[in-house]
Design a protein around this motif. Sequence first.
Motif, short mmCIF file in Angstrom:
data_model
loop_
_atom_site.label_atom_id
_atom_site.label_comp_id
_atom_site.label_asym_id
_atom_site.label_seq_id
_atom_site.Cartn_x
_atom_site.Cartn_y
_atom_site.Cartn_z
N ILE A 101 -1.45 2.33 3.25
CA ILE A 101 -0.08 2.80 3.50
C ILE A 101 0.94 1.79 2.99
N VAL A 102 0.74 0.51 3.30
CA VAL A 102 1.67 -0.53 2.87
C VAL A 102 1.75 -0.56 1.35
N SER A 103 0.61 -0.57 0.69
CA SER A 103 0.58 -0.67 -0.78
C SER A 103 1.27 0.52 -1.44
N GLU A 104 0.94 1.72 -1.00
CA GLU A 104 1.49 2.93 -1.63
C GLU A 104 2.98 3.08 -1.33
N ASN A 105 3.37 2.79 -0.09
CA ASN A 105 4.78 2.94 0.27
C ASN A 105 5.64 1.85 -0.35
N LEU A 106 5.10 0.65 -0.48
CA LEU A 106 5.85 -0.41 -1.14
C LEU A 106 6.09 -0.07 -2.61
N ALA A 107 5.12 0.58 -3.22
CA ALA A 107 5.30 1.01 -4.62
C ALA A 107 6.44 2.03 -4.72
N ILE A 108 6.57 2.90 -3.72
CA ILE A 108 7.68 3.86 -3.69
C ILE A 108 9.01 3.11 -3.60
N VAL A 109 9.05 2.10 -2.74
CA VAL A 109 10.27 1.32 -2.58
C VAL A 109 10.62 0.59 -3.88
N GLU A 110 9.64 0.00 -4.53
CA GLU A 110 9.90 -0.73 -5.78
C GLU A 110 10.42 0.21 -6.86
N LYS A 111 9.86 1.40 -6.94
CA LYS A 111 10.34 2.38 -7.92
C LYS A 111 11.78 2.78 -7.61
N TRP A 112 12.07 2.96 -6.34
CA TRP A 112 13.43 3.32 -5.92
C TRP A 112 14.40 2.19 -6.25
N CYS A 119 6.47 4.45 7.12
CA CYS A 119 6.45 5.75 7.79
C CYS A 119 5.71 6.75 6.90
N LYS A 120 5.78 8.02 7.24
CA LYS A 120 5.19 9.05 6.38
C LYS A 120 5.88 9.04 5.02
N LYS A 121 5.12 9.27 3.95
CA LYS A 121 5.67 9.18 2.60
C LYS A 121 6.86 10.12 2.40
N GLU A 122 6.75 11.33 2.93
CA GLU A 122 7.85 12.28 2.74
C GLU A 122 9.12 11.81 3.45
N THR A 123 8.96 11.16 4.59
CA THR A 123 10.12 10.61 5.30
C THR A 123 10.74 9.48 4.48
N LEU A 124 9.90 8.62 3.95
CA LEU A 124 10.40 7.49 3.15
C LEU A 124 11.12 7.98 1.90
N GLU A 125 10.49 8.86 1.16
CA GLU A 125 11.08 9.32 -0.10
C GLU A 125 12.40 10.05 0.13
#
Length: 375
Positions: free
Chosen positions: A279-290, A351-357
């Motif tokens: 979860i940390v790895s995948e969500n952090l990648a979302i944050v970095e892309k953002w 949190c859940k990916k959809e919530t984060l995105e």
Amino acid sequence: MEITHFGLEEWLNKWEKEAVYDLAQSSIEALTLEELIGLDGTTVTDFFQSLSKTSLDYGWSEGTATFKKEVASLYQSLSSENIIQTNGATGANLLALYGLIEPGDHVVSMLPTYQQLYDLPKSLGATVDFVPLTEEEEWRFDSVKLVDVIQPNTKMICLNSANNPTGTLLDRQTLEEIIEIAEKVDAYILMDEVYAPLAGGDFVSIVDLYDKGITTNSLSKTYSVPGIRIGWVAANQEIIERLRKYHTYLVLSGGVLSDALAVHALRNKEKILARNKKIVSENLAIVEKWLADEPNVQLVLPNHVSTSFIRLNITEDDEQFCIDLLRETGVLLVPGSAYGVPQHARLGYCCKKETLEKGLALLSEYLKECGKNKV
């Protein structure tokens, strides 16, 4: 006894239930009861059937022997007798500080950090000085600054690693430098390590490096079960014996069912940590892309833990910004002012990916509109 309002927790108590997109929490997406119990293939029915004849009498004051054994196994140098169960890590911090700090003591804390670690000592009559963490230095702890504020009568150095809110980690070399400084004045080192298990690398607990080290931890953050409210304090036998006396006044007994769930989580910790590292790895990648496409936010990346601290390109007060953001978009952040660092915000991204995105997209839209209004 006077004590300052607890900025972070009072903010969450006031606003978190209104959030549609909660990006304020620093824990990793909580396990459901079914998910927790099912980690080893056990069903909820079988788990509670096995407990159905258990008396709901007072539990063990310091946690069951099984719980204490499981916790002790997390450390290199401790046994079950070195562990006391508490109500979360907040209860562990309270116990350690209440049991050791007296009026007239001198305490050193990092800043920003979890507010308990400096305002509780102040409320107990201690003088507190700070080692500031700065964004320019990527929120790293500078042991040279510790030398500048340490005193002959320093009783305790209060730290947390990984840091809340920045997510940065005290590496082994820095810890050894801090210990060398502490030894010269015979000071305790209290380390809140609630984010540590996911950090990896060269992490080692303070209790395995320093005889006067005290660690506090819980199952709330990296183990994803904050709702059972189980934490602990771990230290050498002399310190633990002192804290036992105070623990009796603070905690009559633990919860029977909470202890059973805690033991189940600890026995399945490798499965929980594998899930949460993903979860940390995948969500952090979302944050970095953002971040790459968001000019109004800067971030020193956290050390693969579940809390991060963004700098906002805003002109208004950060607390009012966060209130307006919540009311307009449903997105909740913690204003940096709760940590004494204005124009920032704690971004809990696990949190859940959809919530984060969706939450990040709404935050960007709101920042863009704020920018238009400045022109």
